[in-house]
Scaffold this motif. Sequence first.
Motif, PDB file in Angstrom:
ATOM      1  N   ALA A  23       0.833  -1.206   0.000  1.00 19.86           N
ATOM      2  CA  ALA A  23       0.000   0.000   0.000  1.00 19.86           C
ATOM      3  C   ALA A  23       0.864   1.251   0.000  1.00 19.86           C
ATOM      4  O   ALA A  23       0.560   2.241  -0.683  1.00 19.86           O
ATOM      5  CB  ALA A  23      -0.924  -0.008   1.215  1.00 19.86           C
ATOM      6  N   MET A  24       2.004   1.225   0.766  1.00 23.53           N
ATOM      7  CA  MET A  24       2.892   2.380   0.845  1.00 23.53           C
ATOM      8  C   MET A  24       3.478   2.720  -0.524  1.00 23.53           C
ATOM      9  O   MET A  24       3.736   3.883  -0.837  1.00 23.53           O
ATOM     10  CB  MET A  24       4.022   2.106   1.829  1.00 23.53           C
ATOM     11  N   ALA A  25       3.635   1.691  -1.347  1.00 29.02           N
ATOM     12  CA  ALA A  25       4.207   1.927  -2.675  1.00 29.02           C
ATOM     13  C   ALA A  25       3.275   2.749  -3.559  1.00 29.02           C
ATOM     14  O   ALA A  25       3.719   3.395  -4.513  1.00 29.02           O
ATOM     15  CB  ALA A  25       4.523   0.588  -3.330  1.00 29.02           C
ATOM     16  N   HIS A  26       1.984   2.709  -3.228  1.00 29.32           N
ATOM     17  CA  HIS A  26       1.003   3.462  -4.029  1.00 29.32           C
ATOM     18  C   HIS A  26       0.717   4.841  -3.455  1.00 29.32           C
ATOM     19  O   HIS A  26      -0.019   5.626  -4.070  1.00 29.32           O
ATOM     20  CB  HIS A  26      -0.327   2.690  -4.093  1.00 29.32           C
ATOM     21  N   LEU A  27       1.298   5.145  -2.281  1.00 31.06           N
ATOM     22  CA  LEU A  27       0.927   6.378  -1.573  1.00 31.06           C
ATOM     23  C   LEU A  27       1.879   7.520  -1.909  1.00 31.06           C
ATOM     24  O   LEU A  27       3.063   7.315  -2.153  1.00 31.06           O
ATOM     25  CB  LEU A  27       0.956   6.118  -0.058  1.00 31.06           C
ATOM     26  N   ASN A  28       1.384   8.730  -1.897  1.00 30.55           N
ATOM     27  CA  ASN A  28       2.210   9.918  -2.114  1.00 30.55           C
ATOM     28  C   ASN A  28       1.591  11.085  -1.366  1.00 30.55           C
ATOM     29  O   ASN A  28       0.571  11.635  -1.772  1.00 30.55           O
ATOM     30  CB  ASN A  28       2.325  10.235  -3.604  1.00 30.55           C
ATOM     31  N   LEU A  29       2.254  11.480  -0.214  1.00 28.27           N
ATOM     32  CA  LEU A  29       1.760  12.599   0.591  1.00 28.27           C
ATOM     33  C   LEU A  29       2.677  13.796   0.390  1.00 28.27           C
ATOM     34  O   LEU A  29       3.862  13.734   0.695  1.00 28.27           O
ATOM     35  CB  LEU A  29       1.735  12.220   2.077  1.00 28.27           C
ATOM     36  N   SER A  30       2.148  14.901  -0.113  1.00 29.27           N
ATOM     37  CA  SER A  30       2.963  16.101  -0.336  1.00 29.27           C
ATOM     38  C   SER A  30       3.140  16.876   0.966  1.00 29.27           C
ATOM     39  O   SER A  30       2.547  16.540   2.002  1.00 29.27           O
ATOM     40  CB  SER A  30       2.321  16.980  -1.405  1.00 29.27           C
ATOM     41  N   TYR A  31       3.949  17.940   0.905  1.00 32.74           N
ATOM     42  CA  TYR A  31       4.346  18.669   2.122  1.00 32.74           C
ATOM     43  C   TYR A  31       3.169  19.306   2.861  1.00 32.74           C
ATOM     44  O   TYR A  31       3.214  19.488   4.078  1.00 32.74           O
ATOM     45  CB  TYR A  31       5.375  19.753   1.756  1.00 32.74           C
ATOM     46  N   ASN A  32       2.099  19.654   2.127  1.00 31.46           N
ATOM     47  CA  ASN A  32       0.997  20.384   2.771  1.00 31.46           C
ATOM     48  C   ASN A  32      -0.213  19.506   3.080  1.00 31.46           C
ATOM     49  O   ASN A  32      -1.269  19.999   3.438  1.00 31.46           O
ATOM     50  CB  ASN A  32       0.563  21.552   1.886  1.00 31.46           C
ATOM     51  N   GLN A  33      -0.058  18.197   2.973  1.00 30.23           N
ATOM     52  CA  GLN A  33      -1.193  17.308   3.219  1.00 30.23           C
ATOM     53  C   GLN A  33      -1.130  16.741   4.635  1.00 30.23           C
ATOM     54  O   GLN A  33      -1.177  15.532   4.844  1.00 30.23           O
ATOM     55  CB  GLN A  33      -1.212  16.176   2.182  1.00 30.23           C
ATOM     56  N   VAL A  79       9.928   7.269   3.498  1.00 30.37           N
ATOM     57  CA  VAL A  79      10.677   8.442   3.025  1.00 30.37           C
ATOM     58  C   VAL A  79      10.318   8.759   1.575  1.00 30.37           C
ATOM     59  O   VAL A  79      10.194   9.922   1.186  1.00 30.37           O
ATOM     60  CB  VAL A  79      12.196   8.185   3.171  1.00 30.37           C
ATOM     61  N   LYS A  80      10.095   7.713   0.795  1.00 32.10           N
ATOM     62  CA  LYS A  80       9.761   7.926  -0.615  1.00 32.10           C
ATOM     63  C   LYS A  80       8.335   8.425  -0.809  1.00 32.10           C
ATOM     64  O   LYS A  80       8.068   9.239  -1.705  1.00 32.10           O
ATOM     65  CB  LYS A  80       9.964   6.599  -1.358  1.00 32.10           C
ATOM     66  N   SER A  81       7.441   7.959   0.027  1.00 35.58           N
ATOM     67  CA  SER A  81       6.018   8.250  -0.188  1.00 35.58           C
ATOM     68  C   SER A  81       5.532   9.489   0.545  1.00 35.58           C
ATOM     69  O   SER A  81       4.589  10.145   0.106  1.00 35.58           O
ATOM     70  CB  SER A  81       5.172   7.048   0.245  1.00 35.58           C
ATOM     71  N   VAL A  82       6.165   9.839   1.681  1.00 31.57           N
ATOM     72  CA  VAL A  82       5.653  10.920   2.530  1.00 31.57           C
ATOM     73  C   VAL A  82       6.602  12.098   2.496  1.00 31.57           C
ATOM     74  O   VAL A  82       7.791  11.957   2.818  1.00 31.57           O
ATOM     75  CB  VAL A  82       5.461  10.422   3.981  1.00 31.57           C
ATOM     76  N   LYS A  83       6.133  13.263   2.088  1.00 35.13           N
ATOM     77  CA  LYS A  83       6.911  14.504   2.058  1.00 35.13           C
ATOM     78  C   LYS A  83       6.439  15.502   3.099  1.00 35.13           C
ATOM     79  O   LYS A  83       6.975  16.609   3.180  1.00 35.13           O
ATOM     80  CB  LYS A  83       6.811  15.149   0.676  1.00 35.13           C
ATOM     81  N   CYS A  84       5.467  15.121   3.886  1.00 36.23           N
ATOM     82  CA  CYS A  84       4.897  16.027   4.887  1.00 36.23           C
ATOM     83  C   CYS A  84       5.762  15.978   6.148  1.00 36.23           C
ATOM     84  O   CYS A  84       5.892  14.922   6.792  1.00 36.23           O
ATOM     85  CB  CYS A  84       3.460  15.619   5.198  1.00 36.23           C
ATOM     86  N   ALA A  85       6.343  17.115   6.519  1.00 34.65           N
ATOM     87  CA  ALA A  85       7.308  17.167   7.625  1.00 34.65           C
ATOM     88  C   ALA A  85       6.700  16.757   8.947  1.00 34.65           C
ATOM     89  O   ALA A  85       7.324  16.027   9.739  1.00 34.65           O
ATOM     90  CB  ALA A  85       7.885  18.578   7.709  1.00 34.65           C
ATOM     91  N   THR A  86       5.504  17.213   9.248  1.00 32.30           N
ATOM     92  CA  THR A  86       4.888  16.902  10.548  1.00 32.30           C
ATOM     93  C   THR A  86       4.610  15.415  10.682  1.00 32.30           C
ATOM     94  O   THR A  86       4.751  14.843  11.776  1.00 32.30           O
ATOM     95  CB  THR A  86       3.574  17.699  10.704  1.00 32.30           C
ATOM     96  N   VAL A  87       4.230  14.756   9.601  1.00 38.29           N
ATOM     97  CA  VAL A  87       3.974  13.319   9.646  1.00 38.29           C
ATOM     98  C   VAL A  87       5.289  12.567   9.859  1.00 38.29           C
ATOM     99  O   VAL A  87       5.375  11.646  10.685  1.00 38.29           O
ATOM    100  CB  VAL A  87       3.280  12.849   8.349  1.00 38.29           C
ATOM    101  N   LEU A  88       6.328  12.971   9.146  1.00 37.87           N
ATOM    102  CA  LEU A  88       7.619  12.310   9.294  1.00 37.87           C
ATOM    103  C   LEU A  88       8.182  12.478  10.702  1.00 37.87           C
ATOM    104  O   LEU A  88       8.744  11.536  11.291  1.00 37.87           O
ATOM    105  CB  LEU A  88       8.605  12.864   8.265  1.00 37.87           C
ATOM    106  N   SER A  89       8.020  13.682  11.266  1.00 32.80           N
ATOM    107  CA  SER A  89       8.541  13.918  12.621  1.00 32.80           C
ATOM    108  C   SER A  89       7.764  13.101  13.640  1.00 32.80           C
ATOM    109  O   SER A  89       8.336  12.616  14.628  1.00 32.80           O
ATOM    110  CB  SER A  89       8.463  15.407  12.966  1.00 32.80           C
ATOM    111  N   ASP A  90       6.476  12.924  13.409  1.00 35.44           N
ATOM    112  CA  ASP A  90       5.657  12.099  14.300  1.00 35.44           C
ATOM    113  C   ASP A  90       6.133  10.646  14.251  1.00 35.44           C
ATOM    114  O   ASP A  90       6.280   9.976  15.295  1.00 35.44           O
ATOM    115  CB  ASP A  90       4.193  12.202  13.883  1.00 35.44           C
ATOM    116  N   ILE A  91       6.388  10.135  13.056  1.00 36.40           N
ATOM    117  CA  ILE A  91       6.897   8.758  12.911  1.00 36.40           C
ATOM    118  C   ILE A  91       8.265   8.619  13.589  1.00 36.40           C
ATOM    119  O   ILE A  91       8.541   7.632  14.292  1.00 36.40           O
ATOM    120  CB  ILE A  91       6.986   8.391  11.416  1.00 36.40           C
TER     121      ILE A  91
END
Length: 1137
Positions: free
Chosen positions: A975-985, A1017-1029
Amino acid sequence: MVKGGERPHQLSAIMAERVQQPPAKRLCCRPGYNTNCRQGQRAGGTLCGGSGAAQGGSSKTLSPESLLDISARKVAEKWPFQRVEERFERIPEPVQRRIVYWSFPRSEREICMYSSFNTGGEDSGTSGENSDETRLPFRRGIALLESGCVDNVLQVGFHLSGTVTEPAIASEPELVCSVSVSFDRCKITAVTCGCGNKDIFYCAHVVALALYRVRKPEQVKLHLPISETLFQMNRDQLQKFVQYLITVHHTEVLPTAQKLADEILSTNSEINQVHGAPDPTAGASVDDENCWHLDEEQVQEQVKLFLSQGGYHGSGKQLNLLFSKVREMLKMRDSNGARMLTLITEQFMGDPRLALWRQQGTTMTDKYRQLWDELGALWMCIVLNPHCKSEQKCVWLRQLRRWNGVDVCPWEDGNHGNELPNLTHALPHGNPDSSSRPHRTVFTRAIEACDLHWQDTHLQRIITHDLYTHSHAHCHHDNHGSAGALFDARGWPLWHEHIPTACARVDALRSHGYPREALLLAIAIVNTLIRQQQKHLELFRSHKKELLHKGMTSVTNMEGWVGHPLDPIGTLFSTLLDTGRGDEEGGLARTMKNSPRPLFLIHQTLPFALSLAVETALIGLGQQRVMPDGLYAQEKVCRNEEQLLAKLQEVELDDALVKIFRKQAIFLLEAGPYSGLGELLYRESVPMHTFAKYLFTSLLPHDTELAYKIALRAMRLPVLESMAPSGDLSRPHHIVSMVPNRYPRWFTLSHIESQQCELASTMLTAAKGDGRKLETVLESIQKNIHSSSHIFKLAQDAFKIATLMDSLPDITLLKVSLELGLQVMRMTLSTLNWRRREMVRWLVTCATEVGVYALDSIMQSWFTLFTPTEATSIVATTVMSNTTIVRLHLDCHQQENLASSARTLALQCTMKDPQNCALSALTLCEKDHIAFETAYQIVLDAAVTGMSYTQLFTIARYMEHRGYPMRAYKLATLAMAHLNLSYNQDTHPAINDVLWACALSHSLGKNELTAVIPLVVKSVKCATVLSDILRRCTLTTPGMVALHSRRNSGKLMSLDKAPLRQLLDATIGAYINTTHSRLTHISPRHYSEFIEFLSKARETFLMAQDGHIQFTQFIDNLKQIYKGKKKLMMLVRERFG
């Protein structure tokens, strides 16, 4: 006595000064007077109360009337008194008194007619119980009379006066009204009342005074006309009379008296050029119109008001009541009927909405359209008056042509024009182009009817002779086989004429108060219809093979009798039915029965009249006829059919009527193109569903087989079927279209289909328990009904009937219900239908009631009935539910077989539509390892290209919930391979799924986490989500909650090493990129929010060993790059230095 000349124009001004007095019509100069009368005949009525005593005879001793009274009464009814004066040199005073006495109306029926919407009758004197009736002027007048409110009643010649006191009520004081009535030849010709009534009808005070004179004639003081009294005075008496009159009323009459005196004393004045003087009590002259008083201005004002209300406030009902009043007047043979209709028509033609609708191209409302129909029908009755003078008919013809020539005059059949033939012409065999002919208006038929006459010898004998047979006339009859025979084989008279025209004659006779003549003509017309029926049947039988082989027919009736503008069948039916019930004219049939009439007519007019009425209705309803063009005309066909059937349903069937039903049913089945239920059916013919339903229910208790034959034949709806090739004998009933390239616009098609459905439902209900008939009805439904919603309704109806609570389920009917449901599924499988889910659920319920084999069958053939989603989420799921197992009382073996079918269905559906069926399939296959593994593998195969991340995350969570964390992990990574979260999502709904996937990987161990972080890292570009993870991964050691509850006591993962180092760098990079992106379009109101965002970024930066240095450099770069945003940079310095 010298007769007065014409009244001069100069007298008009003088007469106008008389306050509220009817204008005098005659000039009198000696004892004598004339009366105003109307042409025509007065309908009979009872003598007024007390007349016997006034005649000198006692009602108690029943003394015969004197010859004087008999003669005076007849003269008073028929002769204008001016003619009496002209005929005889001297008329004795007693004779004058009796003529004046008898000239007042003696029947309350006419008074009631002119003072209420209700039809008057012999029991008019009884007060109504209904509260609405008590408010009618006639009822209120009776109440005033019976309360003793009438006083000072005086009759002077042809003038009646008195006072009527309206008692005081809570809100209004007592009202005393001075009332005066002028009359002549038993008609009230003028009324005046002090109440100032403004209405079409006489006020209650006029009614009270008139009824006082009718009921208490002996209490009314009667004087001869005032001119007679003045003639008896000498000069001194005349002078005294005038001076006293002036003294008593000097303020009112003195100016008029002085003006008259001046003119009389002037030798050359115009008043002296006229011999005689006007007398308001002497009645009207011979030349004046002879009719009851009708306030024309009020008629016009009221109609105009009703029309302006546009159907609101009960205006439509009021206009219909006015039309009923016209019919009532015609029945009383009152010339005011035509006069009132003329006034109404003028207002209708002046309705401003007509021009507006024509300009806008819109149609008038249905109720308003019906009013116009009634208007046209009434004019038809008026011009067909059998005793109408040619001069009067010419006047009406000019009026009708004038209205007919107005551009906005409504057309006969709504928006369509000349589609039907001329009244006096034979029916055409084709449908010629109507564009070349002028449009027919609502007045066209009345105009054409002006050419009709009543002088035909045969017609006159029909309507005037009770016993008119071929033995009384030297002419041929049906034994010769002539189409124009005047008598049938039994010797009864026939009348050959365009059927609607002939029936219009019947309606005219009834409307003008000739019920006996109308009945005789109606019988002749019905006998003609029956004879024509037999001729049509013989003709078809002789050419049946040829017609069936060719598959062709001609349109025998371009105009149908039911729904026709003249309503011929309704007219015949009402005439015969009212006679059979004894309703016509207070019991015409009873009167005829008790009279020494020939056996022939008595036989015709009693039970046989009812039989003829029923047979007439069946003939008309069963006629094969073309569906007319236009919405209104088609709705009228449906409406008239339903009205006629409603009247038929009121008739209680006896053995004689059942025989007629059988006879007509057989004819309808065998009559070919002449019957709507024949073998040859014109494609655009009016369907027979509603009529057949009535026939079916009526015949069912008496002849079941015939009832089903009728109903099954009527199920056809060829207008929805594709054309069969000519000569196609494979079809059981030939459907013929004369216009193959034109698909007709059937505006009432939805109603027609619903009636077809009702007929089918009625047959299903009746066939319960009879397998053979149910099978036949099912075949008919499947062949003839083309609407999925109607078939579904029939399926539901059959299910309800089969599973009634008070009886065991009817398995045959249940199977019919299931079969219909399966047809619905097939019909709606590839089309959009908002009731589809309801249909699927119902089908499973129905199959459950039928049995386990039915459920297994629908699952085996699911691909022809359901979509994959429906099959898995509704069908298979319901079949596997505990409720179904309990309902079917299944043993273990049956349960396993059913479950196996459900799992097979689920896997097949998943292969076809994995995106929507995978989860349901996995759920259904949980208890079977092989099936479950198969379903899981299908999901894995489809995950690469065919499924979205949302679907995969959902299935992954399901796997975790079911205890398959590694499978859940596998699906999560896909599922992660199909996902793409931009910085503002930062509010994306998939964020929770990403966090869950990371938590799952962290719980499984370092290897799993190491594998999933690159995907994150490839699928998620949203900083707040990455920092939470990142924070969550640093709180606990990976694998702390591993499989089989094994706990890992390893150390926390380092941020300086993989895989967290890669995640930290990606997070810092995301914050940097997001910061630059936000600063590009930032506004001052978002400054504070941006500062908070930088604070969170600093927290992430500080997690790195050199994070402080990196953040400081980052801030310095911001100050340099965005130094133009001074206020923002000032806030940055205050917070971060």
